[in-house]
Design a protein around this motif. Structure first.
Motif, PDB file in Angstrom:
ATOM      1  N   ALA A 139       3.352  -3.104  -5.731  1.00 18.46           N
ATOM      2  CA  ALA A 139       3.505  -2.602  -4.366  1.00 18.46           C
ATOM      3  C   ALA A 139       2.332  -1.679  -4.053  1.00 18.46           C
ATOM      4  O   ALA A 139       1.687  -1.134  -4.953  1.00 18.46           O
ATOM      5  N   GLY A 140       2.062  -1.505  -2.759  1.00 17.58           N
ATOM      6  CA  GLY A 140       0.989  -0.607  -2.362  1.00 17.58           C
ATOM      7  C   GLY A 140      -0.286  -1.299  -1.974  1.00 17.58           C
ATOM      8  O   GLY A 140      -1.322  -0.645  -1.818  1.00 17.58           O
ATOM      9  N   ARG A 161      -2.369   8.423  -2.481  1.00 15.11           N
ATOM     10  CA  ARG A 161      -3.808   8.290  -2.718  1.00 15.11           C
ATOM     11  C   ARG A 161      -4.208   6.837  -2.460  1.00 15.11           C
ATOM     12  O   ARG A 161      -3.660   5.920  -3.086  1.00 15.11           O
ATOM     13  N   ALA A 162      -5.167   6.629  -1.549  1.00 15.62           N
ATOM     14  CA  ALA A 162      -5.515   5.271  -1.141  1.00 15.62           C
ATOM     15  C   ALA A 162      -7.007   5.009  -1.291  1.00 15.62           C
ATOM     16  O   ALA A 162      -7.834   5.878  -1.001  1.00 15.62           O
ATOM     17  N   VAL A 163      -7.341   3.812  -1.733  1.00 13.67           N
ATOM     18  CA  VAL A 163      -8.708   3.301  -1.727  1.00 13.67           C
ATOM     19  C   VAL A 163      -8.811   2.290  -0.590  1.00 13.67           C
ATOM     20  O   VAL A 163      -7.965   1.394  -0.465  1.00 13.67           O
ATOM     21  N   HIS A 225       2.066  -1.826 -12.683  1.00 14.08           N
ATOM     22  CA  HIS A 225       3.257  -2.675 -12.639  1.00 14.08           C
ATOM     23  C   HIS A 225       4.300  -1.964 -11.787  1.00 14.08           C
ATOM     24  O   HIS A 225       4.552  -0.772 -11.976  1.00 14.08           O
ATOM     25  N   GLY A 226       4.910  -2.703 -10.857  1.00 19.06           N
ATOM     26  CA  GLY A 226       5.858  -2.075  -9.956  1.00 19.06           C
ATOM     27  C   GLY A 226       5.140  -1.426  -8.793  1.00 19.06           C
ATOM     28  O   GLY A 226       5.338  -1.794  -7.646  1.00 19.06           O
ATOM     29  N   ARG A 227       4.286  -0.442  -9.096  1.00 16.76           N
ATOM     30  CA  ARG A 227       3.492   0.229  -8.079  1.00 16.76           C
ATOM     31  C   ARG A 227       2.044   0.279  -8.542  1.00 16.76           C
ATOM     32  O   ARG A 227       1.763   0.446  -9.736  1.00 16.76           O
ATOM     33  N   LEU A 228       1.133   0.110  -7.618  1.00 14.57           N
ATOM     34  CA  LEU A 228      -0.286   0.196  -7.943  1.00 14.57           C
ATOM     35  C   LEU A 228      -0.602   1.538  -8.604  1.00 14.57           C
ATOM     36  O   LEU A 228      -0.138   2.594  -8.151  1.00 14.57           O
ATOM     37  N   ASP A 246      -2.467   4.897  -5.619  1.00 13.67           N
ATOM     38  CA  ASP A 246      -1.209   4.149  -5.515  1.00 13.67           C
ATOM     39  C   ASP A 246      -1.180   3.236  -4.291  1.00 13.67           C
ATOM     40  O   ASP A 246      -0.171   2.609  -4.000  1.00 13.67           O
ATOM     41  N   THR A 247      -2.302   3.175  -3.579  1.00 13.27           N
ATOM     42  CA  THR A 247      -2.413   2.339  -2.382  1.00 13.27           C
ATOM     43  C   THR A 247      -3.837   1.807  -2.283  1.00 13.27           C
ATOM     44  O   THR A 247      -4.787   2.546  -2.553  1.00 13.27           O
TER      45      THR A 247
END
Length: 440
Positions: A139-140, A161-163, A225-228, A246-247
């Motif tokens: 996810a993410g 936190r996003a890239v 796994h599950g979440r980025l 995480d995104t």
């Protein structure tokens, strides 16, 4: 055989191009005009672009406000907008001269026949899978459109936190959406040597907002796994790094949403990957027109709306009995030009003596001043793949120079629209080969 309900004009897609076309057609008295939209509300992409930059210089608007005004204008003119309705395919017309579309909506399946169809299905971003980025499926992971809908339409949390992958205008808009959602932008990542936006915008993001820009860098793997949990990137010197996040938002890399055009056996242009169109936006299928970002992924909403209005003018000419143009002369480009639209010419339809008084004003809804089929052709739009200092465009046919145009003293940047005027149309040989446009 399924009963076919007849209308005068079907517009597929309720974004800026489709709504502008519907408003113009209904205002001009084109009969029953229906707009089919698979989303729950009309407006297209601007509906979930909360930032400004829409409308005009004197009346700037946010995306949702702009979308609302377009939809309201179409409905006020008398067009019927049917949301949550998806067009599935084409069917052999039950009425000669009509195109029949198979649809499904809240009331179930329905076959709709129309004297004219305007395809305004827009463009889409290629997701992670289409970009062949390996890794797990956590996810993410978003495209820009998914991010904007999650944040602006549904108020969802997206992570902390996003890239952002990309460094174009749309990438910086995505970074703003990430910050609006309360998350930190870890970095913007681009494989190119510099940001493909204005220097002022890139400088503001880096110095004022503190967003790092990693150029010459490619995302090679998604982790978690599950979440980025992070993305692995490779720099131009071969080094690899993991950016904890995480995104991740994949931006840009737009392609026309041409599935319906392809299923209708319309000729597609290899450069734009959308339907091939004449200057009046006729396609290769009689009675079918195309407009907006289906023709060129991706241009501003105002450009799409103006094309929708122009397509409406051509539809009025078709309904009045104007002949359908023959396949026409292809207009192609040479590298570093990427694509051109319109990309077909029918010289006998471009002569000045075809201009006659009439009803279509190509600049917006309301009473019109020129005959729709005879309005002066718009300039051609072009994109390039590499920077061009002091660009000059050349137009040739069969080795003969038709036109030369210097575009200005500055360097033309990739993914910025160039325009090519139409004064050379009258010099095209109707019996000659393709017209080629090059840059130097």
């Amino acid at each position: 055989m399924t009963a076919v309900r007849q209308v005068d004009v079907l517009v597929v897609g309720a974004g800026p191009a489709g709504l502008a076309a519907a408003a113009r057609l209904a205002t001009a008295g084109a009969g029953r005009v229906e707009v089919l939209e698979r989303e729950t509300r009309p407006g297209g992409v601007p509906r979930h672009c909360a930032h400004g930059g829409f409308g005009t210089w004197t009346r700037p608007l946010t995306g949702p406000r702009y979308a609302h005004l377009l939809a309201a204008a179409a409905e006020r003119a008398g067009a019927v907008i049917r949301t949550r309705t998806t067009v599935l395919d084409w069917e052999v017309a039950a009425v000669p001269g009509a195109n029949t579309l198979l649809t499904v909506g809240p009331g179930g399946p329905e076959a709709l026949g129309a004297r004219a169809v305007v395809l305004a299905t827009g463009a889409r971003e290629r997701p992670r899978a289409a970009r062949l980025v390996p890794g797990t499926r956590p996810a993410g992971v978003y495209t820009t459109g998914e991010l904007q809908q999650a944040v602006h339409l549904f108020g969802q949390r997206i992570g902390t936190r996003a890239v952002v992958v990309g460094a174009r205008d749309v990438s910086y808009a995505a970074a703003r959406t990430v910050r609006t959602a309360g998350a930190e932008v870890v970095a913007l990542v681009t494989e190119h040597p510099r940001a493909r936006t204005s220097p002022a915008r890139a400088r503001s993001a880096r110095l004022v907002q503190g967003i790092p820009l990693l150029t010459g860098t490619t995302v090679t793997e998604l982790l978690g796994h599950g979440r980025l949990s992070g993305v692995r990137v490779r720099h131009r010197d071969g080094r690899t790094t993991v950016l904890p996040c995480d995104t991740v938002v994949f931006t840009g890399d737009f392609v026309p949403d041409h599935e319906l055009a392809r299923r209708g056996a319309l000729d597609l242009d290899p450069g734009t990957r959308g339907p091939a169109v004449h200057t009046a936006l006729h396609t290769s299928r009689p009675g079918v027109f195309a407009a907006g970002n289906l023709l060129h992924a991706v241009e501003p909403a105002g450009t799409a709306a103006r094309e929708g209005a122009r397509a409406a003018g051509a539809v009025l000419g078709h309904l009045a009995g104007a002949p359908w143009p023959h396949p026409g002369i292809p207009v192609t480009v040479e590298s570093p030009l990427r694509w051109i639209t319109p990309n077909r010419l029918t010289p006998d339809l471009l002569t000045p003596n075809l201009l006659t008084p009439g009803r279509v004003d190509p600049n917006g809804p309301g009473p019109d001043r020129r005959h729709p089929a005879a309005a002066p052709p718009p300039p051609h739009l072009l994109h390039i793949d590499a920077p061009l200092p002091r660009p000059v465009l050349y137009v040739h046919q069969d080795g003969r120079l038709l036109h030369r145009a210097r575009l200005g003293p500055l360097t033309a940047q990739p993914h910025r629209t160039l325009t090519l005027g139409v004064s050379w149309h009258g010099r095209v040989d109707p019996e000659g080969g393709e017209v080629r446009v090059s840059a130097g």
